[in-house]
Scaffold this motif. Structure first.
Motif, PDB file in Angstrom:
ATOM      1  N   PHE A   1     -43.267  -9.106  19.264  1.00  0.00           N
ATOM      2  CA  PHE A   1     -42.404 -10.381  18.904  1.00  0.00           C
ATOM      3  C   PHE A   1     -44.098 -10.232  18.536  1.00  0.00           C
ATOM      4  CE2 PHE A   1     -42.193 -14.914  18.158  1.00  0.00           C
ATOM      5  CZ  PHE A   1     -40.957 -15.122  18.023  1.00  0.00           C
ATOM      6  N   ASP A   2     -45.076 -11.109  18.888  1.00  0.00           N
ATOM      7  CA  ASP A   2     -46.226 -11.828  18.261  1.00  0.00           C
ATOM      8  C   ASP A   2     -46.894 -11.216  17.202  1.00  0.00           C
ATOM      9  OD1 ASP A   2     -46.356 -13.763  20.541  1.00  0.00           O
ATOM     10  OD2 ASP A   2     -47.392 -13.333  21.962  1.00  0.00           O
ATOM     11  N   ARG A   3     -47.126 -10.270  17.666  1.00  0.00           N
ATOM     12  CA  ARG A   3     -47.530  -9.584  15.609  1.00  0.00           C
ATOM     13  C   ARG A   3     -46.573  -9.646  14.512  1.00  0.00           C
ATOM     14  NH1 ARG A   3     -48.223  -4.882  18.633  1.00  0.00           N
ATOM     15  NH2 ARG A   3     -47.044  -3.732  17.762  1.00  0.00           N
ATOM     16  N   CYS A   4     -45.176  -9.936  15.111  1.00  0.00           N
ATOM     17  CA  CYS A   4     -43.976  -9.509  14.007  1.00  0.00           C
ATOM     18  C   CYS A   4     -44.153 -11.022  13.140  1.00  0.00           C
ATOM     19  CB  CYS A   4     -42.846  -8.875  13.854  1.00  0.00           C
ATOM     20  SG  CYS A   4     -43.072  -7.305  14.612  1.00  0.00           S
ATOM     21  N   PHE A   5     -44.300 -12.534  13.892  1.00  0.00           N
ATOM     22  CA  PHE A   5     -44.152 -13.177  14.054  1.00  0.00           C
ATOM     23  C   PHE A   5     -45.427 -13.553  12.627  1.00  0.00           C
ATOM     24  CE2 PHE A   5     -45.403 -18.138  14.094  1.00  0.00           C
ATOM     25  CZ  PHE A   5     -43.598 -18.714  14.341  1.00  0.00           C
ATOM     26  N   ASN A   6     -46.725 -13.396  13.120  1.00  0.00           N
ATOM     27  CA  ASN A   6     -47.873 -14.127  12.536  1.00  0.00           C
ATOM     28  C   ASN A   6     -48.347 -12.947  11.256  1.00  0.00           C
ATOM     29  OD1 ASN A   6     -48.953 -15.259  14.479  1.00  0.00           O
ATOM     30  ND2 ASN A   6     -49.936 -13.536  15.881  1.00  0.00           N
ATOM     31  N   LEU A   7     -47.337 -11.909  11.701  1.00  0.00           N
ATOM     32  CA  LEU A   7     -46.896 -10.590  10.183  1.00  0.00           C
ATOM     33  C   LEU A   7     -46.013 -12.131   9.111  1.00  0.00           C
ATOM     34  CD1 LEU A   7     -46.570  -6.905  10.626  1.00  0.00           C
ATOM     35  CD2 LEU A   7     -48.621  -8.491  10.215  1.00  0.00           C
ATOM     36  N   TYR A   8     -45.024 -12.829   9.474  1.00  0.00           N
ATOM     37  CA  TYR A   8     -43.903 -12.955   8.689  1.00  0.00           C
ATOM     38  C   TYR A   8     -44.694 -14.866   8.583  1.00  0.00           C
ATOM     39  CZ  TYR A   8     -42.386  -8.776   8.267  1.00  0.00           C
ATOM     40  OH  TYR A   8     -41.921  -7.511   7.752  1.00  0.00           O
ATOM     41  N   PHE A   9     -44.767 -15.405   9.285  1.00  0.00           N
ATOM     42  CA  PHE A   9     -44.769 -16.754   9.380  1.00  0.00           C
ATOM     43  C   PHE A   9     -46.423 -17.210   8.929  1.00  0.00           C
ATOM     44  CE2 PHE A   9     -40.913 -15.548  11.486  1.00  0.00           C
ATOM     45  CZ  PHE A   9     -40.194 -16.629  11.027  1.00  0.00           C
ATOM     46  N   VAL A  10     -46.376 -17.869   8.383  1.00  0.00           N
ATOM     47  CA  VAL A  10     -48.145 -18.096   7.680  1.00  0.00           C
ATOM     48  C   VAL A  10     -48.031 -19.075   7.233  1.00  0.00           C
ATOM     49  CG1 VAL A  10     -48.684 -15.618   7.633  1.00  0.00           C
ATOM     50  CG2 VAL A  10     -47.705 -17.451   5.428  1.00  0.00           C
ATOM     51  N   SER A  11     -48.629 -20.376   6.517  1.00  0.00           N
ATOM     52  CA  SER A  11     -49.365 -22.003   6.810  1.00  0.00           C
ATOM     53  C   SER A  11     -48.561 -21.179   4.824  1.00  0.00           C
ATOM     54  CB  SER A  11     -50.355 -22.368   6.348  1.00  0.00           C
ATOM     55  OG  SER A  11     -51.615 -21.122   5.923  1.00  0.00           O
ATOM     56  N   ARG A  12     -48.434 -22.033   4.411  1.00  0.00           N
ATOM     57  CA  ARG A  12     -48.237 -22.872   2.821  1.00  0.00           C
ATOM     58  C   ARG A  12     -48.867 -22.185   1.665  1.00  0.00           C
ATOM     59  NH1 ARG A  12     -43.797 -25.144   0.221  1.00  0.00           N
ATOM     60  NH2 ARG A  12     -42.894 -26.158   1.534  1.00  0.00           N
ATOM     61  N   GLU A  13     -50.414 -22.449   1.927  1.00  0.00           N
ATOM     62  CA  GLU A  13     -51.194 -21.934   1.024  1.00  0.00           C
ATOM     63  C   GLU A  13     -51.905 -20.651   1.190  1.00  0.00           C
ATOM     64  OE1 GLU A  13     -51.631 -26.244   2.318  1.00  0.00           O
ATOM     65  OE2 GLU A  13     -51.381 -24.279   3.215  1.00  0.00           O
ATOM     66  N   GLN A  14     -51.513 -19.889   2.391  1.00  0.00           N
ATOM     67  CA  GLN A  14     -51.072 -18.509   2.637  1.00  0.00           C
ATOM     68  C   GLN A  14     -50.516 -17.723   1.816  1.00  0.00           C
ATOM     69  OE1 GLN A  14     -54.117 -16.504   4.011  1.00  0.00           O
ATOM     70  NE2 GLN A  14     -53.035 -15.355   3.735  1.00  0.00           N
ATOM     71  N   PHE A  15     -49.036 -18.316   2.380  1.00  0.00           N
ATOM     72  CA  PHE A  15     -47.667 -17.933   2.164  1.00  0.00           C
ATOM     73  C   PHE A  15     -48.010 -17.472   0.431  1.00  0.00           C
ATOM     74  CE2 PHE A  15     -43.801 -18.226  -0.389  1.00  0.00           C
ATOM     75  CZ  PHE A  15     -42.944 -17.546   0.788  1.00  0.00           C
TER      76      PHE A  15
ATOM     77  N   ILE B   1     -36.558 -16.506  23.151  1.00  0.00           N
ATOM     78  CA  ILE B   1     -34.766 -16.146  23.172  1.00  0.00           C
ATOM     79  C   ILE B   1     -34.992 -15.031  23.069  1.00  0.00           C
ATOM     80  CG2 ILE B   1     -33.102 -16.128  21.873  1.00  0.00           C
ATOM     81  CD1 ILE B   1     -33.713 -18.752  21.661  1.00  0.00           C
ATOM     82  N   PHE B   2     -36.203 -14.201  22.309  1.00  0.00           N
ATOM     83  CA  PHE B   2     -36.006 -12.589  21.944  1.00  0.00           C
ATOM     84  C   PHE B   2     -37.086 -11.863  22.734  1.00  0.00           C
ATOM     85  CE2 PHE B   2     -34.919 -14.871  17.941  1.00  0.00           C
ATOM     86  CZ  PHE B   2     -33.691 -14.737  18.149  1.00  0.00           C
ATOM     87  N   ALA B   3     -37.836 -12.648  22.878  1.00  0.00           N
ATOM     88  CA  ALA B   3     -39.012 -11.628  24.097  1.00  0.00           C
ATOM     89  C   ALA B   3     -38.723 -11.195  25.658  1.00  0.00           C
ATOM     90  CB  ALA B   3     -40.242 -11.218  23.761  1.00  0.00           C
ATOM     91  N   GLY B   4     -38.170 -10.501  26.275  1.00  0.00           N
ATOM     92  CA  GLY B   4     -38.133 -10.724  27.776  1.00  0.00           C
ATOM     93  C   GLY B   4     -39.317 -10.302  28.394  1.00  0.00           C
TER      94      GLY B   4
END
Length: 400
Positions: free
Chosen positions: A42-56, A31-34
């Motif tokens: 997008f992948d770089r930003c996603f990996n920075l903010y969406f992590v596993s519960r343990e990592q969070f 949706i966000f990356a054409g």
């Protein structure tokens, strides 16, 4: 990203759920990356903010500990560092800068306070002002260092990240890759602008000759109407390029961009300046790979910067270089030896030219620390162009 994309993302997340991280990433990326460039960002930003519960949980614990340490350093500033019995008065954002400074820098400031506090009784106002000036200078310098470090931490090593890396940090090995990226980006911009102008270029007036000619293929039936095209005038750009010190590389990249954009007028005047001004020989632009050598041998490169003197030369030229149909494009960081003269010259140039656009390679967040940028931006359209991506956007906007 607009409201419609956000609504589509929420619908997609309701459909795919949140159980599988990769599925969520693919749904949002669709949706966000054409383009490929947007997908990498997008992948770089996603990996920075969406992590596993343990990592969070680990990240949250580390953030809490870091915040406790910063709060302790803020209290240190208020309790230990005082002048004439009063805490040092400064802005809240600079207190945060102090809290993030290395221990060695904080110890240095503490030594300054201790060393001169003993002399406060002799000339309290003098030494209080001196201590404050030392503090402010150190904190502002450290703030710029921290901002540079934050920007550098977000850089990756892939070729695509050259688009978002500060041009001043390019290594010699990055230059050929940067030139290739410029070619790719300008081809895309040319295509987008051409398509946009083609779709929007039709006027309301019917072109009878072309309509009749198109009707011959249908036996005279005028079912294919043809309309007159709006005349698209290319802009006459006068470029004033700062080639003092490290500005040469930025000016060269900007010239490459504008030279490669087909919608820019072929009749563009380019002037190099530092302490002196020299018009570029058009033949020197036929081979951009040798352009740096041409500038270095011109006698203008590598000296101090005098923007006011350069503008005075353009304004005094006969026949006139700056006219109401001219776009004056200035490539410079705004660091001039005589800001008053530069400001006066820019005001006169803005009256003589149709418009003045200033491409500044220094990030906009740092303009507040630069006297030249702060004053000169009031009399022109100053845009940040510290990366190839920003430079491309500025060039596309200039001709779009």
């Amino acid at each position: 990203m607009g409201i419609r994309e956000t609504e589509d993302a929420l619908k997609a997340l309701r459909m795919v759920g949140f159980e599988d991280r990769e599925t969520v990433r693919d749904a949002l990326r669709a949706i966000f990356a054409g383009s490929r460039r947007e997908q990498e960002v997008f992948d770089r930003c996603f990996n920075l903010y969406f992590v596993s519960r343990e990592q969070f949980e680990q990240n949250q614990a580390a953030l809490a500990e870091a915040e406790r340490e910063l709060e302790a350093r803020r209290r240190e500033l208020e309790e230990r560092l005082s002048v004439n019995g009063r805490p040092i008065d400064m802005r809240e954002d600079l207190k945060d800068v102090y809290a993030r400074m290395p221990q060695s820098e904080r110890d240095h400031l503490k030594d300054v306070v201790d060393r001169f506090s003993e002399k406060m009784q002799h000339a309290p106002k003098l030494y209080e002002g001196f201590i404050r000036s030392v503090f402010m200078k150190s904190l502002l310098e450290q703030q710029m260092i921290l901002e540079d470090a934050a920007e550098g931490a977000q850089q990756a090593d892939s070729d695509a990240d050259l688009l978002f890396r500060d041009i001043s940090s390019f290594k010699e090995t990055d230059i050929p890759k940067a030139h290739q990226l410029i070619d790719q980006v300008t081809r895309r911009i040319n295509g987008e602008i051409s398509a946009r102008r083609k779709s929007a270029g039709r006027s309301a007036a019917l072109d009878f000759r072309r309509t009749l000619r198109a009707g011959l293929s249908t036996g005279g039936a005028l079912c294919k109407l043809r309309y007159k095209r709006r005349h698209s005038r290319k802009k006459h750009v006068v470029m004033l390029c700062d080639v003092s010190g490290s500005m040469l590389q930025f000016s060269e990249f900007a010239i490459r961009f504008l030279k490669s954009l087909s919608e820019v007028s072929d009749h563009s005047d380019i002037f190099l300046f530092s302490e002196q001004v020299q018009k570029v020989n058009p033949f020197a632009l036929q081979n951009m790979d040798r352009f740096s050598g041409y500038v270095r041998s011109s006698g203008v490169w590598g000296r101090g910067t005098n923007i006011g003197a350069a503008l005075d030369v353009l304004l005094a030229a006969s026949p006139a270089v700056l006219t109401p149909g001219t776009v004056l494009l200035i490539l410079s960081d705004g660091k001039s030896v005589d800001v008053d003269r530069a400001e006066a010259g820019l005001i006169r140039a803005a009256r003589a030219a149709g418009s003045v656009v200033w491409m500044n390679p220094i990030p906009e967040s740092k303009w507040q620390y630069l006297k030249g940028a702060t004053r000169l931006r009031q009399h022109c359209s100053m845009v940040p162009c510290g990366t190839l991506d920003e430079l491309a956007r500025a060039c596309a906007k200039l001709i779009g």
